[in-house]
Design a protein around this motif. Structure first.
Motif, PDB file in Angstrom:
ATOM      1  N   ASN A   1      11.492 102.240 -19.912  1.00 32.85           N
ATOM      2  CA  ASN A   1      12.285 103.416 -20.252  1.00 32.85           C
ATOM      3  C   ASN A   1      13.002 103.165 -21.581  1.00 32.85           C
ATOM      4  O   ASN A   1      13.993 102.450 -21.653  1.00 32.85           O
ATOM      5  CB  ASN A   1      13.279 103.702 -19.129  1.00 32.85           C
ATOM      6  N   ILE A   2      12.462 103.755 -22.628  1.00 31.36           N
ATOM      7  CA  ILE A   2      13.012 103.573 -23.971  1.00 31.36           C
ATOM      8  C   ILE A   2      14.433 104.098 -24.044  1.00 31.36           C
ATOM      9  O   ILE A   2      15.290 103.521 -24.709  1.00 31.36           O
ATOM     10  CB  ILE A   2      12.106 104.268 -25.016  1.00 31.36           C
ATOM     11  N   GLU A   3      14.691 105.170 -23.333  1.00 30.39           N
ATOM     12  CA  GLU A   3      16.030 105.770 -23.338  1.00 30.39           C
ATOM     13  C   GLU A   3      17.068 104.795 -22.784  1.00 30.39           C
ATOM     14  O   GLU A   3      18.140 104.623 -23.378  1.00 30.39           O
ATOM     15  CB  GLU A   3      16.021 107.067 -22.517  1.00 30.39           C
ATOM     16  N   LEU A   4      16.733 104.109 -21.677  1.00 33.81           N
ATOM     17  CA  LEU A   4      17.669 103.131 -21.111  1.00 33.81           C
ATOM     18  C   LEU A   4      17.885 101.955 -22.057  1.00 33.81           C
ATOM     19  O   LEU A   4      18.996 101.445 -22.179  1.00 33.81           O
ATOM     20  CB  LEU A   4      17.179 102.622 -19.758  1.00 33.81           C
ATOM     21  N   ARG A   5      16.835 101.516 -22.730  1.00 31.16           N
ATOM     22  CA  ARG A   5      16.987 100.419 -23.696  1.00 31.16           C
ATOM     23  C   ARG A   5      17.905 100.839 -24.835  1.00 31.16           C
ATOM     24  O   ARG A   5      18.760 100.071 -25.267  1.00 31.16           O
ATOM     25  CB  ARG A   5      15.635  99.979 -24.246  1.00 31.16           C
ATOM     26  N   ALA A   6      17.717 102.051 -25.332  1.00 34.92           N
ATOM     27  CA  ALA A   6      18.568 102.555 -26.413  1.00 34.92           C
ATOM     28  C   ALA A   6      20.019 102.668 -25.949  1.00 34.92           C
ATOM     29  O   ALA A   6      20.947 102.337 -26.689  1.00 34.92           O
ATOM     30  CB  ALA A   6      18.051 103.904 -26.897  1.00 34.92           C
ATOM     31  N   GLU A   7      20.208 103.110 -24.723  1.00 37.41           N
ATOM     32  CA  GLU A   7      21.565 103.231 -24.182  1.00 37.41           C
ATOM     33  C   GLU A   7      22.201 101.865 -23.976  1.00 37.41           C
ATOM     34  O   GLU A   7      23.404 101.700 -24.179  1.00 37.41           O
ATOM     35  CB  GLU A   7      21.557 104.032 -22.884  1.00 37.41           C
ATOM     36  N   GLN A   8      21.397 100.886 -23.605  1.00 42.34           N
ATOM     37  CA  GLN A   8      21.916  99.533 -23.441  1.00 42.34           C
ATOM     38  C   GLN A   8      22.442  99.031 -24.785  1.00 42.34           C
ATOM     39  O   GLN A   8      23.532  98.460 -24.859  1.00 42.34           O
ATOM     40  CB  GLN A   8      20.823  98.598 -22.909  1.00 42.34           C
TER      41      GLN A   8
END
Length: 157
Positions: A82-89
């Motif tokens: 999940n690219i979105e979760l990585r970006a949010e991290q």
């Protein structure tokens, strides 16, 4: 003469009774006043404790929840798809938020001279604003911790 003595004895008895009654009344008034102050203090302290506990718990719990989530992802070296979760991290770590129990999150230190209601209100505003900002910047993550509309289950990505 005995009638005169009886009258003096009766007068003395009335004076002593009146004096004793006054003393008892004063003592009862002092005890009642002290009890009233103690009860009032206890009520204020309990209400203030309850309010402070609620504010502190919300602050600590909400911040620790996010911190623990990202720390677990980091420690597990989770290569999430999940690219979105990585970006949010990444965005979360850029915030450099202090630990949930850090003094920086508790507004009573900045407003010590103000009333407890004002301090509590400032704490609520601070936490709500911080959580609102994080929810805007980390929507996928915060949605993980939001209950679904069908019940009390947690959404899972």
């Amino acid at each position: 003469m005995s009638a005169f003595e009886d009258s003096d004895g009766e007068t003395d008895f009335k004076e002593i009774s009146s004096t004793n009654y006054q003393r008892v009344q004063e003592k009862v008034a002092k005890i009642s006043y002290a009890d009233g102050i103690a009860d009032g203090r206890e009520k204020v302290f309990q209400d203030s404790f309850d309010e402070g506990f609620e504010n502190g718990f919300k602050t600590g719990f909400e911040l620790a929840k996010l911190s623990a989530f990202y720390e677990i992802m980091k420690n597990a070296q989770a290569e999430t798809e999940n690219i979105e979760l990585r970006a949010e991290q990444e965005a979360y770590y850029q915030h450099k938020l202090a630990d949930a129990t850090d003094k920086a999150h508790f507004k009573y230190l900045e407003h010590q001279g103000e009333s407890l209601n004002v301090i509590s209100n400032k704490q609520r505003i601070y936490v709500d604003d911080l959580l609102g900002t994080l929810a805007q910047q980390l929507p996928a993550t915060t949605n993980l911790f939001t209950s679904s509309s069908s019940g009390s289950s947690v959404n899972v990505v």
